[in-house]
Structure formats: structure tokens, C-alpha cells
Enzyme design. Structure first.
Site, PDB file in Angstrom:
ATOM      1  N   ASP A  41     -49.418  68.752 -45.362  1.00  0.00           N
ATOM      2  CA  ASP A  41     -50.606  69.324 -44.702  1.00  0.00           C
ATOM      3  C   ASP A  41     -51.411  68.272 -43.943  1.00  0.00           C
ATOM      4  O   ASP A  41     -52.582  68.024 -44.236  1.00  0.00           O
ATOM      5  CB  ASP A  41     -51.510  70.010 -45.731  1.00  0.00           C
ATOM      6  CG  ASP A  41     -50.788  71.058 -46.548  1.00  0.00           C
ATOM      7  OD1 ASP A  41     -49.884  71.716 -45.999  1.00  0.00           O
ATOM      8  OD2 ASP A  41     -51.125  71.229 -47.739  1.00  0.00           O
ATOM      9  N   GLU A 214     -51.355  81.466 -41.439  1.00  0.00           N
ATOM     10  CA  GLU A 214     -52.271  80.497 -42.040  1.00  0.00           C
ATOM     11  C   GLU A 214     -52.291  79.231 -41.171  1.00  0.00           C
ATOM     12  O   GLU A 214     -51.708  79.192 -40.089  1.00  0.00           O
ATOM     13  CB  GLU A 214     -51.863  80.154 -43.477  1.00  0.00           C
ATOM     14  CG  GLU A 214     -50.516  79.464 -43.605  1.00  0.00           C
ATOM     15  CD  GLU A 214     -50.120  79.221 -45.056  1.00  0.00           C
ATOM     16  OE1 GLU A 214     -50.801  79.712 -45.974  1.00  0.00           O
ATOM     17  OE2 GLU A 214     -49.089  78.540 -45.270  1.00  0.00           O
TER      18      GLU A 214
END
Length: 322
Positions: A41, A214
Site C-alpha cells: 500500500d 477501493e
């Protein structure tokens, strides 16, 4: 010239060539860029001729299911080949109101302060999945960071929040107005932030973007705003464009295909020293997988119309720059 002298000269020349080769700096880092731990991430930030890549940290074993993440790191470079490791710089324990799950985060700078927006599970508030968005602050890109407000910005109880409040991304527009985007399970949201970067300004809005799943991320090139995000699950990275940071968004297509062994596809985009980079994770380290990911860097390129070309994933990463 005797044979012995020839051999001696040949050996000396060979050693000289080897020494010169050893002295030559590496021209590529290789992907993944971090190989001594699992990272995920990524959130890039260019500041003072240095690129910082903030990451999550996967510590799950090879057999258990679900993500196991407790803290966040940063990796800095000035040339895209040599990286310095910083951290852990922030953990769940730095937020007294949180109980675990250090999911995706985003760091941005404003007025000499660095704000770190994080996804973490709340100790007490659990209307849906219990995730909340908090913010830490520091005077330096490498900390120390502290909880900026002693509580969350977004929880399950925030009006018009989503079932899974994760993946915050903050963009400060040219006029100084800051916006925070987040979301998962096919539902995205955005809200204005006050100038202090730690309070909401106004209501939470629904993000309307085709195929959104997302990981929203905003960047701007010229007069065009680009909204990139994960689509479907397992995820590709897709994007839309607009002439406004709040849309409406025009769908443009897929820029990063499905990743072998990784069901998630989480990206950050940054311009650094005149080059555009696409920063993401894969699962290609030995022992890697769905819950053991690794950050990579490749080029981001545009066509003549300003549309993003499909990312070409490499094992080399990007070339050295100065």
C-alpha cells in the site's frame, strides 16, 4: 615478452577491469525495491529533492488467512536506486483509541508539517467493520509522528461513511483546499478538510467513479485531474479524469492488470525530478502472496492526449537519475 610477463599483465588488466566494474554504481534497483521485509500500500511524497515512499508492513505467515499489519515504514531515495529505510515510524500503538490493523495510509505535506492519514480499527465504534481513519503529524517527513487529534477523523458513525472506511488519500488543490478520499467494497467517499488538515469541513460526499472498488488516489498533470483506483476483486488499477478535483469523472480504462499472487492492487503516483512514477505492490518475493506483498516502482507514461498508457511492469524497476 615472456609468457610469465604476459600472464602477469593479463591478470593485472583483468583486476583493473573488475575494480572499475565494481566501482560503477548500479543503474537499476530491481523490483521489488524492498527485499528484507514485506511492504504494501505505497504512498509517495516528493519533498526537497527526495522521494519518500511510505508503506504498510505485512507480517502474516504463509498459511494464515487475512492481513496482519501493525506499523508503517518509509523508504527514501534521491536517485531511484539507493534507498534508505526509516522505521517503523508509526504504529497502531500511537493511537490510544485504536486496537489494530494498520492498513493503507497516505502522507502529505502542508506549511512545513507532514500529515499521515491512516486506516486502523477502532477499539469501541463498530457499526459495520469497525475501521476508522486517523491522522498523525510531524515536523519532519521521517518523524517523530504523534496522533494529531487524539481521536479519529472518520468512523462507522460518520454520516455517509462506508462499510469499510480504509484507504485514505489526501490531495491539496492549487487554491489550497485539501480533500480526503477513501473507501472500499465498491463505495468511495470524499470530504473537504479545513486548513489545519485535521478537521472535516462540510458533509461527506459520495464518489462517483466507474468500476470503483477501493484505493482512490488523486494526482494532477497540466489541467487534468486523474483519479486512479482499484477495480473489482481481485483488482486491476483503473482510472478516470476530470477538469475538477471533485468530478464529474470520465472513465478511461485499465492501467495495471491483475497481479500474480496478489488479489489487491494499490497504487500511488508521483512526479519526481521531471519523471512520473507508478508505485504499487506485487507478491513476487520468495514466500510472497495475498497477505505478503512487496512495493515496486515503474514508469508512468502518457500519450499525446494526456491519457495514461498501460503500465509496463518490470523486474528492473526504473533507471538511476541524478
Amino acid at each position: 615478452m615472456t609468457l610469465k610477463l604476459k600472464n602477469t599483465l593479463s591478470m593485472a588488466l583483468g583486476l583493473s577491469v573488475c575494480a572499475a566494474a565494481m566501482a560503477e554504481p548500479a543503474q537499476y534497483r530491481g523490483n521489488p525495491i524492498v527485499t528484507d521485509m514485506f511492504t504494501a500500500d505505497p504512498s509517495p511524497l516528493a519533498h526537497d529533492d527526495t522521494l519518500y515512499i511510505y508503506t504498510g508492513h505485512d507480517i502474516q505467515n504463509e498459511t494464515d488467512r487475512f492481513f496482519k499489519m501493525h506499523d508503517w515504514y518509509a523508504f527514501s531515495t534521491t536517485n531511484m536506486v539507493d534507498y534508505q529505510k526509516h522505521g517503523p515510524l508509526l504504529s497502531v500503538d500511537d493511537f490510544e483509541w485504536a486496537q489494530g490493523d494498520a492498513f493503507a495510509s497516505h502522507v502529505t505535506e502542508r506549511d512545513g508539517k507532514f500529515y499521515w492519514y491512516v486506516s486502523i480499527r477502532h477499539k469501541d465504534i463498530r457499526v459495520h467493520e469497525g475501521f476508522a481513519i486517523g491522522v498523525a503529524v510531524s515536523d519532519s517527513p521521517t518523524g517523530p509522528f504523534r496522533d494529531a487529534i487524539g481521536g479519529p477523523l472518520i468512523t462507522d458513525e460518520t454520516p455517509n461513511s462506508v462499510v469499510l472506511n480504509i484507504d485514505p488519500a489526501v490531495y491539496v488543490d492549487d487554491d489550497g483546499q485539501a480533500y480526503m478520499y477513501w473507501g472500499s467494497w465498491n463505495a468511495g467517499r470524499w470530504v473537504k478538510l479545513k486548513d489545519n488538515m485535521v478537521e472535516l469541513e462540510g458533509e461527506v460526499h459520495t464518489l462517483e467513479a466507474h468500476n470503483f472498488f477501493e484505493a482512490p488516489f488523486i494526482h494532477k498533470r497540466g489541467d487534468t485531474y486523474y483519479l486512479t483506483y482499484a477495480s473489482h476483486y481481485p483488482s486491476t488499477t483503473e482510472y478516470s479524469t476530470s477538469d475538477s478535483v471533485t468530478g464529474p469523472w470520465t472513465y478511461r480504462g485499465v492501467i495495471n492488470d491483475l497481479l500474480p499472487k496478489s488479489e489487491t492492487n494499490h497504487q500511488g503516483i508521483v512526479e519526481f525530478k521531471g519523471n512520473w512514477y507508478f508505485i504499487y505492490h506485487n507478491a513476487q518475493l520468495p514466500g510472497g502472496g495475498v497477505y505478503r506483498r512487496s512495493v515496486c516502482v515503474d514508469k508512468l507514461e502518457y500519450d499525446a492526449d494526456g491519457l495514461i498508457k498501460k503500465v509496463v511492469r518490470t523486474e528492473t524497476s526504473v533507471p538511476r537519475i541524478e
